[in-house]
Write an enzyme that holds these catalytic residues in place. Sequence first.
Site, mmCIF file in Angstrom:
data_model
loop_
_atom_site.group_PDB
_atom_site.id
_atom_site.type_symbol
_atom_site.label_atom_id
_atom_site.label_comp_id
_atom_site.label_asym_id
_atom_site.label_seq_id
_atom_site.Cartn_x
_atom_site.Cartn_y
_atom_site.Cartn_z
ATOM 1 N N HIS A 118 -1.285 -7.210 10.914
ATOM 2 C CA HIS A 118 -2.076 -7.595 9.747
ATOM 3 C C HIS A 118 -1.355 -8.650 8.924
ATOM 4 C CE1 HIS A 118 -3.871 -7.372 5.716
ATOM 5 N NE2 HIS A 118 -4.954 -6.917 6.311
ATOM 6 N N HIS A 130 -10.363 -6.034 11.878
ATOM 7 C CA HIS A 130 -9.462 -7.138 12.240
ATOM 8 C C HIS A 130 -9.370 -7.281 13.756
ATOM 9 C CE1 HIS A 130 -8.108 -8.448 8.363
ATOM 10 N NE2 HIS A 130 -7.687 -7.244 8.021
ATOM 11 N N GLU A 142 -2.747 -12.496 8.444
ATOM 12 C CA GLU A 142 -2.738 -13.005 7.072
ATOM 13 C C GLU A 142 -1.369 -13.453 6.574
ATOM 14 O OE1 GLU A 142 -4.638 -10.234 4.495
ATOM 15 O OE2 GLU A 142 -6.533 -10.276 5.583
ATOM 16 N N VAL A 185 -5.064 1.280 13.759
ATOM 17 C CA VAL A 185 -6.449 1.339 14.228
ATOM 18 C C VAL A 185 -6.855 0.007 14.843
ATOM 19 C CG1 VAL A 185 -7.030 3.009 12.433
ATOM 20 C CG2 VAL A 185 -7.454 0.576 12.029
ATOM 21 N N GLU A 199 0.824 -1.213 0.000
ATOM 22 C CA GLU A 199 0.000 0.000 0.000
ATOM 23 C C GLU A 199 0.854 1.257 0.000
ATOM 24 O OE1 GLU A 199 -3.264 0.338 2.572
ATOM 25 O OE2 GLU A 199 -3.919 -1.724 2.268
#
Length: 330
Positions: free
Chosen positions: A212, A275, A243, A271, A155
């Site tokens: 994440h 998840h 993941e 945040v 990202e």
Amino acid sequence: MKNRMMKLMLAGAGAAVLMMGAAAVQAEETETEVVTEAAEEAEEEDEENYDTGDASKDNPRNQDDIGENELLVVSFGTSFNDNRVATIGAIENVMEEAFPDFSVRRGFTAQIIIDHVKDRDGEVIDNFTEALDRAVANGVKNLVVQPTHLMNGLEYTDVENELAEYADSFEKVVLGKPLLTSDEDFKIVEKAITEWTAEYDDGETAIVFMGHGTEADSNEVYGKMQDLLTEDGYANYFVGTVEASPSLEDVLAKVQEGDYKKVILEPLMIVAGDHANNDMAGDEDGAWKKTFEDAGYEVTTLLRGLGENEEIQGLLIEHAREAMEEMDAQ
């Protein structure tokens, strides 16, 4: 000849009937798919029967009248309203205090979150492209883009590539570094998360941070953070990902090697959104909380994102300041 013509006509008519029948079946299947998809979407909406807070308390920072200097804070985003205010909103607020000569604006990279918040709450948040276009339309001359991303992953690369397309739209434009870039960054984040959870480090509690994870090489930041914690004597701290690697199974196996009775779960994310609330703190099979409970541990979940932590906020401010110094040198 007439018989042959008749046979051809009949064959053609039969083919037409078959084609009409196939078309009818296809139309029926398509209609069924649409109805099923709509039903699934409605079911998903019905399943969100929890309150994520008052969206009106959030400042989307999509205002015009920006001026010549803009600090664009780019985040993945979250649809959890209260947590968006407590994390991303808090980061944007301290940026505004730290850099009074810059107008602070927001851009999210997750369009699905933007759409969901708009449909559910009526709040309009710019995506990254819209935020850049707004800056251009407002005549911004000096643009600093500071991501809140944890690492230089896929990202962050997308942000970097899109920003490059706007290079000629501003007199000066720079991109700040993600949270975990230098060795010093890792030290600062380690200090932040261990001090944040020091009250739970009693020797019989495993303190587990859930990240994440990514398919990119940058996933190595999780292993690096784990190694740093271990080397610095934080033996009761564990890092895993939703993941990627280390996985939940990897972390559980490590915890089971110790004599722990309790487990603290906390997101290693800016945040505490979907998840954190579902994959980490959920009660369904596969959720981290339930998995550790099924393994016999007393589990406490801390639903707070890194963006709430003042030291994390300070580190992102420092990255933005470094970017501004780079811009001044241009």
